[in-house]
Design a protein around this motif. Structure first.
Motif, short mmCIF file in Angstrom:
data_model
loop_
_atom_site.label_atom_id
_atom_site.label_comp_id
_atom_site.label_asym_id
_atom_site.label_seq_id
_atom_site.Cartn_x
_atom_site.Cartn_y
_atom_site.Cartn_z
N LYS A 23 -12.72 1.01 -5.42
CA LYS A 23 -12.81 0.79 -3.98
C LYS A 23 -13.73 1.81 -3.34
CE LYS A 23 -9.79 0.98 -0.02
NZ LYS A 23 -8.57 1.52 0.49
N GLN A 66 -10.11 11.80 -1.68
CA GLN A 66 -10.87 10.64 -2.16
C GLN A 66 -12.17 11.11 -2.83
OE1 GLN A 66 -11.20 8.16 1.37
NE2 GLN A 66 -9.03 7.61 1.28
N TYR A 69 -4.94 2.50 -7.13
CA TYR A 69 -6.29 2.69 -6.57
C TYR A 69 -6.79 3.94 -7.30
CZ TYR A 69 -5.25 -0.21 -2.36
OH TYR A 69 -4.94 -1.20 -1.47
N TYR A 84 -11.80 -3.79 -4.42
CA TYR A 84 -11.43 -4.05 -3.04
C TYR A 84 -12.71 -4.19 -2.23
CZ TYR A 84 -8.26 -3.62 1.04
OH TYR A 84 -7.51 -3.83 2.17
N LYS A 93 -11.03 5.58 -5.99
CA LYS A 93 -11.18 5.30 -4.57
C LYS A 93 -12.06 6.38 -3.95
CE LYS A 93 -8.67 4.78 -0.24
NZ LYS A 93 -7.39 4.50 0.40
N ASP A 127 -3.62 10.36 4.51
CA ASP A 127 -2.80 9.69 3.49
C ASP A 127 -1.71 10.60 2.94
OD1 ASP A 127 -4.83 7.92 3.95
OD2 ASP A 127 -5.22 7.48 1.85
N SER A 145 -12.92 -3.36 4.42
CA SER A 145 -13.11 -3.82 5.79
C SER A 145 -14.56 -3.73 6.27
CB SER A 145 -12.21 -3.01 6.72
OG SER A 145 -12.48 -1.62 6.59
N ASP A 182 0.87 -1.17 0.00
CA ASP A 182 0.00 0.00 0.00
C ASP A 182 0.91 1.22 0.00
OD1 ASP A 182 -2.87 0.86 0.31
OD2 ASP A 182 -2.00 1.94 2.00
N TYR A 204 -10.70 -9.83 2.45
CA TYR A 204 -10.25 -10.45 3.69
C TYR A 204 -10.75 -11.90 3.80
CZ TYR A 204 -9.15 -5.62 4.62
OH TYR A 204 -8.63 -4.36 4.51
N LYS A 220 -11.43 12.59 4.52
CA LYS A 220 -10.53 12.47 3.37
C LYS A 220 -11.17 12.96 2.07
CE LYS A 220 -7.86 8.73 5.53
NZ LYS A 220 -7.06 7.49 5.31
N ALA A 258 0.61 4.98 0.81
CA ALA A 258 -0.14 6.10 1.38
C ALA A 258 0.51 6.34 2.73
CB ALA A 258 -1.62 5.77 1.55
N1 PBG Z 1 -4.76 4.74 2.36
C1 PBG Z 1 -5.03 3.79 3.15
C2 PBG Z 1 -6.01 2.73 2.86
N2 PBG Z 1 -5.70 1.67 2.10
C3 PBG Z 1 -6.78 0.81 2.15
C4 PBG Z 1 -7.76 1.38 2.95
C5 PBG Z 1 -9.09 0.80 3.31
C6 PBG Z 1 -9.21 -0.68 3.18
C7 PBG Z 1 -10.34 -1.28 3.91
O1 PBG Z 1 -11.24 -0.60 4.44
O2 PBG Z 1 -10.35 -2.53 3.98
C8 PBG Z 1 -7.29 2.62 3.38
C9 PBG Z 1 -8.03 3.48 4.32
C10 PBG Z 1 -8.42 4.83 3.93
O3 PBG Z 1 -8.30 5.25 2.79
O4 PBG Z 1 -8.86 5.53 4.84
#
Ligand code: PBG
Length: 331
Positions: free
Chosen positions: A256, A229, A199, A279, A202, A137, A282, A125, A320, A225, A127
């Motif tokens: 994503k 984003q 990405y 993606y 995103k 980031d 989470s 990753d 995951y 963000k 960032a």
């Molecule tokens: N830059 C960081 C990043 N890389 C992947 C995720 C999120 C992945 C997930 O939620 O599984 C994030 C978090 C964000 O942008 O705040």
């Protein structure tokens, strides 16, 4: 493509659904372990290698644990893993220098995995959030997330990861101009073969909450963000971002989050025909896993959700659930 159909009863579309054999023959899209990238949280902070509360079943791994997970990926036929560090809080600063330290946690894990399980592709990753005192980031100067200075930092981070042996760099920062800057720097440094999975589309999403817990950024993040984003209301902008990143030298692109953005996956694949990934983030994991653990939905929703990404046009999915699904597919 226009379907040519004789009228009923000459055409009975249920004929092809009558048996499992016929259904298998006519199946248009499939899911295999080869379509998966498995994200791993790693840590070298004593006591932090525990389950993430908001992601039941997902633990932060030690360096040895990450190597074992890579071995599991190899056994299961999962082609790639992706590393996300939980950094020692003492190493999180305003300038984020730890991000390009050749000996940082991620870079040590990349080397350990490439030494033991070289056939598994290691994705990173790119960032600054795991290293940033304020959870963003990018670098924050006077309350503003600055673009160009961040890109310089990200290029250093990319070079350190390539040097450590990463196969796939995953810039997830959403700064402007970072793909081109990284590609130029990689060429100049003798890393012409390192791939970039940008990405590209995103979104500024509430689905990332559990991830921020996992990497220890939740309590640090000041504000949101949204200045870097994407706005979840936009779709044409995703096409511009993908076009831009491909023109700057990305080999693959990512959308994503995943499940709520299948329309974007479909548009991107249709428009560009390049390797396209989604993606399943989470928050998506937490929703599905939570419902499964409560017995509210059957475990079959996991594979169904991943097959939907394939149907939408994705070549692969970061999830995951990768190891669980790969195990289930093995039978
Ligand atoms: N830059 C960081 C990043 N890389 C992947 C995720 C999120 C992945 C997930 O939620 O599984 C994030 C978090 C964000 O942008 O705040």
């Amino acid at each position: 493509m226009l379907p040519v159909l004789a009228p009923f009863p000459t055409t009975r579309l249920r004929r092809m659904r009558r048996t499992a054999a016929l259904r298998d023959l006519a199946q248009e899209n499939t899911l295999t372990a080869k379509d998966l990238i498995w994200p791993l949280f790693i840590t070298d902070v004593p006591g932090a290698d525990i389950e993430v509360a908001s992601m039941p079943g997902v633990r932060r791994l030690t360096i040895d644990g990450a190597v074992r997970a890579a071995e599991t990926a190899a056994e299961l036929g999962i082609p790639a893993i992706c590393l996300f560090p939980y950094t020692d809080p003492a190493l999180r600063t305003e300038d984020c220098e730890e991000a390009w330290n050749p000996e940082n946690l991620s870079n040590r894990v990349i080397r350990a995995i490439k030494a033991r399980v070289p056939e598994v592709a290691v994705m990173t990753d790119i960032a600054l959030d795991p290293y940033n005192a304020n959870g963003h980031d990018g670098l924050v100067r006077g309350g503003v997330i600055v673009n160009d200075e961040t890109v310089e930092a990200l290029v250093k981070m990319a070079l350190a990861q390539a040097e450590a042996g990463a196969d796939i760099l995953g810039p997830s920062d959403m700064m402007d101009g970072r793909i081109g800057a990284m590609r130029t720097a990689l060429e100049a440094a003798g890393h012409a073969d390192v791939t970039i999975l940008s990405y590209a589309a995103k979104y500024a999403s509430a689905f990332y909450g559990p991830f921020r817990d996992a990497v220890g950024a939740s309590d640090r993040l000041v504000g949101d963000k949204k200045t870097y984003q994407m706005n979840p209301g936009n779709s044409d902008e995703a096409i511009r971002l993908v076009a831009r990143d491909l023109a700057e030298g990305a080999d693959m692109v990512m959308v994503k989050p995943g499940m709520a953005y299948l329309d974007i996956c479909h548009r991107v694949k249709q428009a560009f025909g390049v390797p396209t990934f989604a993606y399943q983030v989470s928050g998506e994991y937490a929703m599905i896993k939570g419902a499964v653990l409560n017995g509210w939905v059957k475990e079959a929703v996991i594979a169904e959700s991943l097959l939907a990404f394939r149907r939408a046009g994705c070549d692969g999915i970061l999830t995951y659930f990768a190891a669980d699904v790969a195990k289930a597919l093995k039978g």
